[in-house]
Design a protein around this motif. Structure first.
Motif, mmCIF file in Angstrom:
data_model
loop_
_atom_site.group_PDB
_atom_site.id
_atom_site.type_symbol
_atom_site.label_atom_id
_atom_site.label_comp_id
_atom_site.label_asym_id
_atom_site.label_seq_id
_atom_site.Cartn_x
_atom_site.Cartn_y
_atom_site.Cartn_z
ATOM 1 N N SER A 1 0.865 -1.080 -0.085
ATOM 2 C CA SER A 1 -0.164 -0.141 -0.090
ATOM 3 C C SER A 1 0.752 1.312 -0.178
ATOM 4 C CB SER A 1 -0.812 -0.054 0.966
ATOM 5 O OG SER A 1 -1.874 -0.888 1.252
ATOM 6 N N GLN A 2 1.936 1.302 0.636
ATOM 7 C CA GLN A 2 2.892 2.450 0.872
ATOM 8 C C GLN A 2 3.309 2.666 -0.544
ATOM 9 O OE1 GLN A 2 5.142 0.850 4.096
ATOM 10 N NE2 GLN A 2 3.680 1.442 5.440
ATOM 11 N N CYS A 3 3.952 1.547 -1.153
ATOM 12 C CA CYS A 3 4.520 1.539 -2.454
ATOM 13 C C CYS A 3 3.624 2.312 -3.556
ATOM 14 C CB CYS A 3 5.146 0.340 -2.827
ATOM 15 S SG CYS A 3 6.702 -0.032 -1.891
ATOM 16 N N ILE A 4 2.492 1.572 -3.471
ATOM 17 C CA ILE A 4 1.660 2.002 -4.395
ATOM 18 C C ILE A 4 1.231 3.628 -4.225
ATOM 19 C CG2 ILE A 4 -1.062 1.822 -5.300
ATOM 20 C CD1 ILE A 4 -0.793 -0.927 -4.731
ATOM 21 N N GLY A 5 0.998 4.068 -2.871
ATOM 22 C CA GLY A 5 0.626 5.388 -2.782
ATOM 23 C C GLY A 5 1.874 6.312 -3.305
ATOM 24 N N ALA B 1 9.819 3.464 0.076
ATOM 25 C CA ALA B 1 8.744 3.632 -0.969
ATOM 26 C C ALA B 1 8.959 5.128 -1.615
ATOM 27 C CB ALA B 1 7.449 3.881 -0.162
ATOM 28 N N ARG B 2 9.242 6.113 -0.716
ATOM 29 C CA ARG B 2 9.845 7.344 -1.567
ATOM 30 C C ARG B 2 10.915 7.504 -2.468
ATOM 31 N NH1 ARG B 2 12.728 10.864 -3.261
ATOM 32 N NH2 ARG B 2 13.649 12.786 -2.127
ATOM 33 N N SER B 3 11.780 6.504 -2.196
ATOM 34 C CA SER B 3 12.908 6.615 -3.193
ATOM 35 C C SER B 3 12.718 5.634 -4.378
ATOM 36 C CB SER B 3 14.201 5.630 -2.373
ATOM 37 O OG SER B 3 14.707 6.333 -1.363
ATOM 38 N N LEU B 4 11.866 4.689 -4.456
ATOM 39 C CA LEU B 4 11.308 3.662 -5.449
ATOM 40 C C LEU B 4 10.436 4.533 -6.178
ATOM 41 C CD1 LEU B 4 11.216 1.130 -6.921
ATOM 42 C CD2 LEU B 4 9.256 0.336 -5.428
ATOM 43 N N GLN C 1 20.500 2.647 -8.337
ATOM 44 C CA GLN C 1 21.096 2.869 -7.108
ATOM 45 C C GLN C 1 19.835 2.763 -5.997
ATOM 46 O OE1 GLN C 1 22.922 6.679 -7.042
ATOM 47 N NE2 GLN C 1 24.794 5.958 -8.121
ATOM 48 N N VAL C 2 18.843 2.517 -6.452
ATOM 49 C CA VAL C 2 17.405 2.384 -5.570
ATOM 50 C C VAL C 2 17.953 1.291 -4.323
ATOM 51 C CG1 VAL C 2 15.911 1.013 -6.571
ATOM 52 C CG2 VAL C 2 15.247 2.844 -5.194
ATOM 53 N N TRP C 3 18.452 0.272 -4.589
ATOM 54 C CA TRP C 3 18.590 -0.622 -3.683
ATOM 55 C C TRP C 3 19.364 -0.090 -2.401
ATOM 56 C CZ3 TRP C 3 23.551 -1.497 -1.587
ATOM 57 C CH2 TRP C 3 24.467 -0.967 -1.962
ATOM 58 N N LEU C 4 20.218 0.804 -2.429
ATOM 59 C CA LEU C 4 20.782 1.287 -1.129
ATOM 60 C C LEU C 4 19.779 2.021 -0.258
ATOM 61 C CD1 LEU C 4 24.202 3.057 -0.648
ATOM 62 C CD2 LEU C 4 22.190 4.213 0.180
ATOM 63 N N PHE C 5 18.889 2.557 -0.902
ATOM 64 C CA PHE C 5 17.554 3.183 -0.297
ATOM 65 C C PHE C 5 16.417 2.316 0.213
ATOM 66 C CE2 PHE C 5 20.095 6.176 -3.106
ATOM 67 C CZ PHE C 5 20.482 7.012 -2.106
ATOM 68 N N TRP C 6 16.897 1.087 -0.067
ATOM 69 C CA TRP C 6 15.897 -0.104 0.509
ATOM 70 C C TRP C 6 16.916 -0.746 1.699
ATOM 71 C CZ3 TRP C 6 10.963 -2.050 0.020
ATOM 72 C CH2 TRP C 6 10.049 -1.483 -0.972
#
Length: 233
Positions: free
Chosen positions: A86-90, A190-193, A206-211
């Motif tokens: 839900s967070q990622c979709i939002g 979620a914000r980074s993705l 690079q988004v892996w780091l921000f997960w």
């Protein structure tokens, strides 16, 4: 379903308000809000939605926070994946809304070779001030760790819960004041993705780091609070 909708709307507002302030208002000559304004905007999104829907879902709005609260014993594991989805979709829909608005400006274009393009996060040449992957990882890890300490402490049954939203919102503001120059500030996968999906290229790679860094920081922060700080009586 109401909990998931609350997380959807809360995360949507976080990305729309925080990243939107960076995209629309930060760089206007003489009148722009700058880094400090963007930091305040992110804090205000969490503060406002914490009071608006926090009583419904707990007000996570962040996969790392949900994982940290689960580790800290404040959240059910069976709800973890639905919350994160839900967070990622939002977040992604908020980024899409920002993209649609920006498309109405004839000068709008996303330069995937520019640091911070479309409010994306990054390191090395994609860090706003050229910070390395190591620096970015440490910053995201430590800041998320302390974010969880604030969240768990402010929402503890022995704390004054009326001010929890204020403390958490101000903590997120401080986090952005520290780290916008380093990574453009994530502490929220979620914000980074959401932003990286629209930029593509290196920011997406690079988004892996921000997960990884925020989630690890949240786990350690939750473990510290639960085992070393929390009073059991």
């Amino acid at each position: 379903m109401k909990k998931l909708l609350a997380e959807f709307f809360g995360t949507y507002w976080l990305v729309f308000g925080g990243c939107g302030s960076a995209l629309f208002a930060a760089g206007i000559p003489d009148l722009g809000i700058g880094f400090a304004g963007v930091a305040l905007a992110f804090g205000l999104t969490v503060l406002t939605m914490a009071y608006a829907v926090g009583h419904i879902s707990g007000g996570h709005f962040n996969p790392a926070v949900s994982i940290g609260l689960w580790v800290g014993g404040r959240f059910s594991g069976k709800e973890l994946l639905p919350y994160i989805v839900s967070q990622c979709i939002g977040a992604i829909l908020a980024a899409g809304t920002l993209y649609l608005i920006l498309s109405g400006n004839e000068n709008f274009a996303i330069d995937s070779n520019q640091a911070g393009a479309f409010a994306s996060n990054g390191f090395d040449s994609f860090s706003p001030q050229g910070y390395s992957m190591f620096s970015a990882f440490i910053a995201e890890f430590v800041l998320t760790l302390f974010f969880l300490l604030v969240i768990l402490g402010a929402t503890d049954k022995l704390a004054n819960g009326k001010f929890a939203g204020l403390a958490i919102g101000l903590a997120l503001t401080l986090i952005h004041l520290i780290s916008i120059p380093i990574t453009n500030t994530s502490v929220n996968p979620a914000r980074s993705l959401s932003q990286a999906l629209f930029v593509g290229g290196t920011p997406l790679s690079q988004v892996w780091l921000f997960w990884v860094a925020p989630i690890l920081g949240a786990i350690v922060g939750a473990a510290i609070y639960k085992n070393l700080l929390q009073k059991n009586k």
